[in-house]
Design a protein around this motif. Structure first.
Motif, PDB file in Angstrom:
ATOM      1  N   GLU A  21     -11.781   8.286   1.924  1.00  0.00           N
ATOM      2  CA  GLU A  21     -11.854   7.971   0.499  1.00  0.00           C
ATOM      3  C   GLU A  21     -10.608   8.506  -0.226  1.00  0.00           C
ATOM      4  O   GLU A  21     -10.022   7.814  -1.067  1.00  0.00           O
ATOM      5  N   LYS A  24      -7.653   6.305   0.655  1.00  0.00           N
ATOM      6  CA  LYS A  24      -7.754   5.028  -0.054  1.00  0.00           C
ATOM      7  C   LYS A  24      -7.379   5.202  -1.521  1.00  0.00           C
ATOM      8  O   LYS A  24      -6.642   4.394  -2.082  1.00  0.00           O
ATOM      9  N   VAL A  29      -5.932   0.524  -0.136  1.00  0.00           N
ATOM     10  CA  VAL A  29      -6.518   0.119   1.151  1.00  0.00           C
ATOM     11  C   VAL A  29      -5.441  -0.179   2.185  1.00  0.00           C
ATOM     12  O   VAL A  29      -5.494   0.308   3.316  1.00  0.00           O
ATOM     13  N   ALA A  32      -3.503   3.075   3.170  1.00  0.00           N
ATOM     14  CA  ALA A  32      -4.341   3.944   4.005  1.00  0.00           C
ATOM     15  C   ALA A  32      -4.452   3.383   5.414  1.00  0.00           C
ATOM     16  O   ALA A  32      -4.369   4.119   6.398  1.00  0.00           O
ATOM     17  N   THR A  33      -4.598   2.076   5.519  1.00  0.00           N
ATOM     18  CA  THR A  33      -4.690   1.436   6.839  1.00  0.00           C
ATOM     19  C   THR A  33      -3.396   1.631   7.613  1.00  0.00           C
ATOM     20  O   THR A  33      -3.413   1.992   8.794  1.00  0.00           O
TER      21      THR A  33
END
Length: 68
Positions: A21, A24, A29, A32-33
């Motif tokens: 969290e 992110k 998103v 973070a990925t």
């Protein structure tokens, strides 16, 4: 402002959830990925392999790398 959550350091699911969290929130998103894709758990048995390579010369290792 986000509410501060009390973290139980013995609850690995909670640590993972809050960590993802936080990533992110900080990176989005996609960011973070991409960050998580940089890490991998590896493979093999390092302890076993480190002792089997002691008798190999630098030339042997170089040949193996070229073949790879």
């Amino acid at each position: 402002m986000n509410a501060i959550k009390k973290l139980n350091i013995n609850d690995f699911v909670q640590i993972r959830t809050l960590g993802l969290e936080a990533l992110k929130d900080a990176l989005g998103v996609v960011g973070a990925t991409r960050f998580l894709q940089q890490y991998d758990t590896g493979y093999g048995d390092y302890t076993k392999e480190k002792y089997t390579r002691e008798d190999e010369s630098a030339e042997d290792i170089y040949k193996q790398l070229k073949e790879y």
